[in-house]
Design an enzyme around this catalytic site. Structure first.
Site, PDB file in Angstrom:
ATOM      1  N   GLY A  12     -22.903  27.998 -25.654  1.00 46.72           N
ATOM      2  CA  GLY A  12     -21.390  27.686 -25.360  1.00 46.72           C
ATOM      3  C   GLY A  12     -20.911  27.298 -26.758  1.00 46.72           C
ATOM      4  O   GLY A  12     -19.734  26.442 -26.841  1.00 46.72           O
ATOM      5  N   GLY A  14     -18.558  28.538 -28.800  1.00 41.44           N
ATOM      6  CA  GLY A  14     -16.918  28.640 -28.797  1.00 41.44           C
ATOM      7  C   GLY A  14     -16.121  27.507 -28.130  1.00 41.44           C
ATOM      8  O   GLY A  14     -14.884  27.643 -28.256  1.00 41.44           O
ATOM      9  N   GLY A  15     -16.861  26.912 -27.116  1.00 39.19           N
ATOM     10  CA  GLY A  15     -16.010  26.057 -26.414  1.00 39.19           C
ATOM     11  C   GLY A  15     -16.073  24.694 -27.152  1.00 39.19           C
ATOM     12  O   GLY A  15     -16.155  24.625 -28.203  1.00 39.19           O
ATOM     13  N   THR A 103     -25.184  19.359 -19.343  1.00 41.30           N
ATOM     14  CA  THR A 103     -24.642  20.042 -18.220  1.00 41.30           C
ATOM     15  C   THR A 103     -24.635  18.871 -17.240  1.00 41.30           C
ATOM     16  O   THR A 103     -25.581  18.410 -16.749  1.00 41.30           O
ATOM     17  CB  THR A 103     -25.229  21.279 -17.906  1.00 41.30           C
ATOM     18  OG1 THR A 103     -25.398  22.008 -18.979  1.00 41.30           O
ATOM     19  CG2 THR A 103     -24.546  21.920 -16.906  1.00 41.30           C
ATOM     20  N   PHE A 129     -23.947  11.524 -23.046  1.00 38.25           N
ATOM     21  CA  PHE A 129     -24.540  10.989 -24.421  1.00 38.25           C
ATOM     22  C   PHE A 129     -24.015  10.065 -25.291  1.00 38.25           C
ATOM     23  O   PHE A 129     -24.448   9.763 -26.286  1.00 38.25           O
ATOM     24  CB  PHE A 129     -24.935  12.489 -25.059  1.00 38.25           C
ATOM     25  CG  PHE A 129     -25.967  13.161 -24.637  1.00 38.25           C
ATOM     26  CD1 PHE A 129     -27.404  12.878 -24.927  1.00 38.25           C
ATOM     27  CD2 PHE A 129     -25.680  14.139 -23.447  1.00 38.25           C
ATOM     28  CE1 PHE A 129     -28.311  13.669 -24.474  1.00 38.25           C
ATOM     29  CE2 PHE A 129     -26.802  14.700 -22.943  1.00 38.25           C
ATOM     30  CZ  PHE A 129     -27.982  14.634 -23.328  1.00 38.25           C
ATOM     31  N   HIS A 159     -10.796  12.046 -16.084  1.00 40.84           N
ATOM     32  CA  HIS A 159     -10.959  13.100 -16.801  1.00 40.84           C
ATOM     33  C   HIS A 159      -9.776  14.083 -17.108  1.00 40.84           C
ATOM     34  O   HIS A 159      -8.951  14.327 -16.120  1.00 40.84           O
ATOM     35  CB  HIS A 159     -12.259  13.991 -16.558  1.00 40.84           C
ATOM     36  CG  HIS A 159     -13.573  13.183 -16.840  1.00 40.84           C
ATOM     37  ND1 HIS A 159     -14.210  12.351 -15.765  1.00 40.84           N
ATOM     38  CD2 HIS A 159     -14.511  13.207 -17.826  1.00 40.84           C
ATOM     39  CE1 HIS A 159     -15.299  11.924 -16.550  1.00 40.84           C
ATOM     40  NE2 HIS A 159     -15.550  12.260 -17.694  1.00 40.84           N
ATOM     41  N   LYS A 163     -11.835  19.768 -15.777  1.00 37.41           N
ATOM     42  CA  LYS A 163     -13.196  19.293 -15.474  1.00 37.41           C
ATOM     43  C   LYS A 163     -13.348  19.908 -14.029  1.00 37.41           C
ATOM     44  O   LYS A 163     -12.625  19.825 -13.155  1.00 37.41           O
ATOM     45  CB  LYS A 163     -13.435  17.784 -15.694  1.00 37.41           C
ATOM     46  CG  LYS A 163     -14.926  17.589 -15.114  1.00 37.41           C
ATOM     47  CD  LYS A 163     -15.069  16.042 -15.599  1.00 37.41           C
ATOM     48  CE  LYS A 163     -16.706  15.523 -15.046  1.00 37.41           C
ATOM     49  NZ  LYS A 163     -17.733  16.309 -15.864  1.00 37.41           N
TER      50      LYS A 163
END
EC number: 1.17.1.8
Length: 273
Positions: A12, A14-15, A103, A129, A159, A163
């Site tokens: 991913g 480009g996210g 994820t 993390f 959030h 999300k």
């Protein structure tokens, strides 16, 4: 895995998270950006991954095929969607690649697939993390052992509007840490919604509340409420770079590990406290 720089591949790319993972990989000593992936048909294919992330030219171009870059990385970092991550997991298991999985939103079958793959490859799988969040999880275990039997426990998370899963993986990890400290199974004591006439609060339950608004990066609070006092333990993230740095640090930590399922508390050696 190689004894020199750990070569990472970013899913991913480009996210928002992917770009920050690229930045983090380029910044951390001992780590080399080996590959960057995007979905088939993406307009970003062929772009320089470093330029895409605003970090300058790297010579690593964005690809769509894992098979095309299988010799270019040692650890695959994935913060995408469950269905994509499970496809990547199967590839990494087949080819002996380590994984860092950030994820969230897996069902039980997905979690079991990760556990099964860890028999053959080394995986760090964590809901969050951030160093601060993982220290918080340890604090929650301690607080639950002292206060959990007589207080009302609530977990509130907030959030950004984009999300797609709720409660957040971090909120669930908080609930699991508390439930484990109380020798309970979260599925037996969690309350995920309240509306209409609910009656009084059921003792021993863990409540969850969710906010989705604006551009909130991530806020989590655990409340231990009694009559006359309450303890709140809160973590607020102001930048996704805290997650990206932790994920890349985890990839480096996997160096030399052939198999096993780990989480961020292993990376930070919090389980020894």
């Amino acid at each position: 895995m190689h004894d020199a720089n750990i070569r990472v591949a970013i899913a991913g790319a480009g996210g928002r998270m992917g770009r920050q993972l690229i930045q983090a990989a380029l910044a951390l000593e001992g780590v080399q950006l080996g590959a960057a992936l995007e979905r088939e048909g993406s307009s970003l294919l062929g772009s320089d991954a470093g330029e895409l992330a605003g970090a300058g030219k790297t010579g690593v171009t964005v690809q769509s095929s894992l098979d095309a870059v299988k010799d270019d990385f040692d650890v695959f970092i994935d913060f995408t969607r469950p269905e994509g991550t499970l496809n990547h997991l199967a590839f990494c298991r087949q080819h002996g690649k380590g994984m860092v999985i950030g994820t969230t939103g897996f069902d039980e079958a997905g979690k079991q697939a990760i556990r099964d793959a860890a028999a053959d490859i080394a995986i760090v799988f964590a809901a969050n993390f951030s160093v601060g969040v993982n220290v918080m999880l340890k604090l929650l275990e301690k607080a639950a052992k002292v206060m959990g039997d007589y207080t009302d426990i609530e977990i509130i998370e907030a959030h950004h509007r984009h999300k797609v899963d709720a409660p957040s993986g971090t909120a669930l990890a908080m609930g699991e840490a508390i439930a484990h400290a109380l020798d309970k199974d979260l599925k037996d004591c969690a309350v995920y919604s309240r509306e209409s006439h609910t009656g009084e609060r059921v003792p021993g339950t863990i409540g969850f509340a969710t906010v989705r608004a604006g551009d909130i990066v991530g806020e989590h609070t655990a409340m231990f409420a009694d009559i006359g006092e309450r303890l709140e333990i809160t973590h607020k993230a102001s930048s996704r770079m805290t997650f990206a740095n932790g994920a890349v640090r985890s990839a480096l930590w996997l160096s030399g590990k052939e198999s096993g399922l780990f989480d961020m508390r292993d990376v930070l050696d919090l389980n020894s406290l």
